[in-house]
Design a protein around this motif. Structure first.
Motif, PDB file in Angstrom:
ATOM      1  N   GLU A 224      65.773  56.183  80.687  1.00  0.00           N
ATOM      2  CA  GLU A 224      64.419  56.585  81.057  1.00  0.00           C
ATOM      3  C   GLU A 224      63.458  56.449  79.886  1.00  0.00           C
ATOM      4  O   GLU A 224      62.299  56.041  80.050  1.00  0.00           O
ATOM      5  CB  GLU A 224      64.432  58.016  81.581  1.00  0.00           C
ATOM      6  N   LEU A 225      63.946  56.777  78.693  1.00  0.00           N
ATOM      7  CA  LEU A 225      63.141  56.619  77.487  1.00  0.00           C
ATOM      8  C   LEU A 225      62.733  55.157  77.291  1.00  0.00           C
ATOM      9  O   LEU A 225      61.564  54.855  77.000  1.00  0.00           O
ATOM     10  CB  LEU A 225      63.945  57.095  76.273  1.00  0.00           C
ATOM     11  N   LYS A 226      63.675  54.268  77.475  1.00  0.00           N
ATOM     12  CA  LYS A 226      63.391  52.840  77.306  1.00  0.00           C
ATOM     13  C   LYS A 226      62.376  52.357  78.338  1.00  0.00           C
ATOM     14  O   LYS A 226      61.433  51.631  78.007  1.00  0.00           O
ATOM     15  CB  LYS A 226      64.676  52.021  77.398  1.00  0.00           C
ATOM     16  N   ARG A 227      62.579  52.777  79.559  1.00  0.00           N
ATOM     17  CA  ARG A 227      61.681  52.349  80.643  1.00  0.00           C
ATOM     18  C   ARG A 227      60.249  52.845  80.435  1.00  0.00           C
ATOM     19  O   ARG A 227      59.286  52.078  80.594  1.00  0.00           O
ATOM     20  CB  ARG A 227      62.220  52.889  81.968  1.00  0.00           C
ATOM     21  N   ASP A 228      60.099  54.115  80.046  1.00  0.00           N
ATOM     22  CA  ASP A 228      58.777  54.736  80.017  1.00  0.00           C
ATOM     23  C   ASP A 228      58.041  54.610  78.693  1.00  0.00           C
ATOM     24  O   ASP A 228      56.794  54.611  78.678  1.00  0.00           O
ATOM     25  CB  ASP A 228      58.904  56.222  80.369  1.00  0.00           C
ATOM     26  N   TYR A 229      58.789  54.504  77.586  1.00  0.00           N
ATOM     27  CA  TYR A 229      58.127  54.550  76.277  1.00  0.00           C
ATOM     28  C   TYR A 229      58.389  53.334  75.399  1.00  0.00           C
ATOM     29  O   TYR A 229      57.504  52.917  74.656  1.00  0.00           O
ATOM     30  CB  TYR A 229      58.557  55.822  75.524  1.00  0.00           C
ATOM     31  N   ILE A 230      59.594  52.782  75.460  1.00  0.00           N
ATOM     32  CA  ILE A 230      59.915  51.650  74.587  1.00  0.00           C
ATOM     33  C   ILE A 230      59.414  50.350  75.176  1.00  0.00           C
ATOM     34  O   ILE A 230      58.670  49.592  74.529  1.00  0.00           O
ATOM     35  CB  ILE A 230      61.438  51.584  74.329  1.00  0.00           C
ATOM     36  N   ASP A 231      59.790  50.073  76.422  1.00  0.00           N
ATOM     37  CA  ASP A 231      59.382  48.817  77.051  1.00  0.00           C
ATOM     38  C   ASP A 231      57.883  48.736  77.284  1.00  0.00           C
ATOM     39  O   ASP A 231      57.315  47.634  77.371  1.00  0.00           O
ATOM     40  CB  ASP A 231      60.113  48.631  78.382  1.00  0.00           C
TER      41      ASP A 231
END
Length: 210
Positions: A74-81
């Protein structure tokens, strides 16, 4: 001169992947004398973001595997990507298999690292507990599945200079940031322990709002 812990794990890496102790010891000494290895930071997201999240984790840590199977996605989807944050991953070595896993992940270069990382965490129960030859075989299988050749894996896993440099980088980083457990998260210089996604999201949103 190699520190005792670094020397022991570097030698263990070489012997675990098919070299005898007698042949491995000179290889470690020769490699460390001839080659100084620079260990690059492992970064995802927007390198110019105002918020940096650094994760310290060990590949043999069950809590880290849980973090990556749930919170990190979820972190990758919402903040990293989306480019909202800069994410830095730093390896922690509590044991030999954790070091071996990191060397397999780095064997594919920075472009393949996080793809191999996902496989390592997803299959942690299959390789982390075996030890010795069983762990070696399981990790090499992951590397081969990720598209690495046997020759590449052999070269990476018998690289004493890289093993030493990885451990020394780990030791310097955890000392500088006061890391005592995994996973540990640092958001713009403030250290936090393991947490769920809702709590992490709240912290990140607060930093982004500043």
């Amino acid at each position: 001169m190699m520190k005792p812990f670094a020397a022991a794990l570097a030698l263990a890496t070489l012997t675990a992947f098919g070299m005898t102790a007698m042949s491995a010891a000179p290889a470690v000494a020769q490699a460390t004398e001839q080659k100084k290895v620079e260990i690059p930071e492992l970064v995802l997201g927007n390198k110019d973001a105002t918020v940096t999240l650094t994760e310290y984790a060990s590949y043999t840590c069950p809590h880290c595997a849980n973090f990556h199977s749930s919170v990190f996605k979820e972190l990758k989807r919402d903040y990293i990507d989306t480019g909202k944050i800069k994410f830095v991953y730093r390896e922690v070595f509590f044991d030999r298999p954790g070091l071996w896993a990191a060397m397999v992940a780095r064997c594919g270069g920075e472009m393949r690292y996080f793809g191999i990382q996902e496989m390592l965490y997803a299959q942690q129960k299959d390789w982390a507990a075996g030890g010795g030859e069983a762990t070696s075989a399981a990790l090499q299988k992951i590397g081969l599945t990720a598209g690495l050749s046997q020759e590449q894996l052999n070269a990476c896993m018998t690289d004493g200079a890289t093993a030493q440099a990885l451990i020394e980088t780990y030791e310097a980083n955890v000392k500088a940031d006061g890391i005592t457990s995994t996973p540990s998260l640092i958001i713009n210089g403030t250290r936090h322990g393991n947490m769920n996604y809702a709590d992490l999201k709240a912290l990140l949103d607060a930093e982004l709002a500043k």
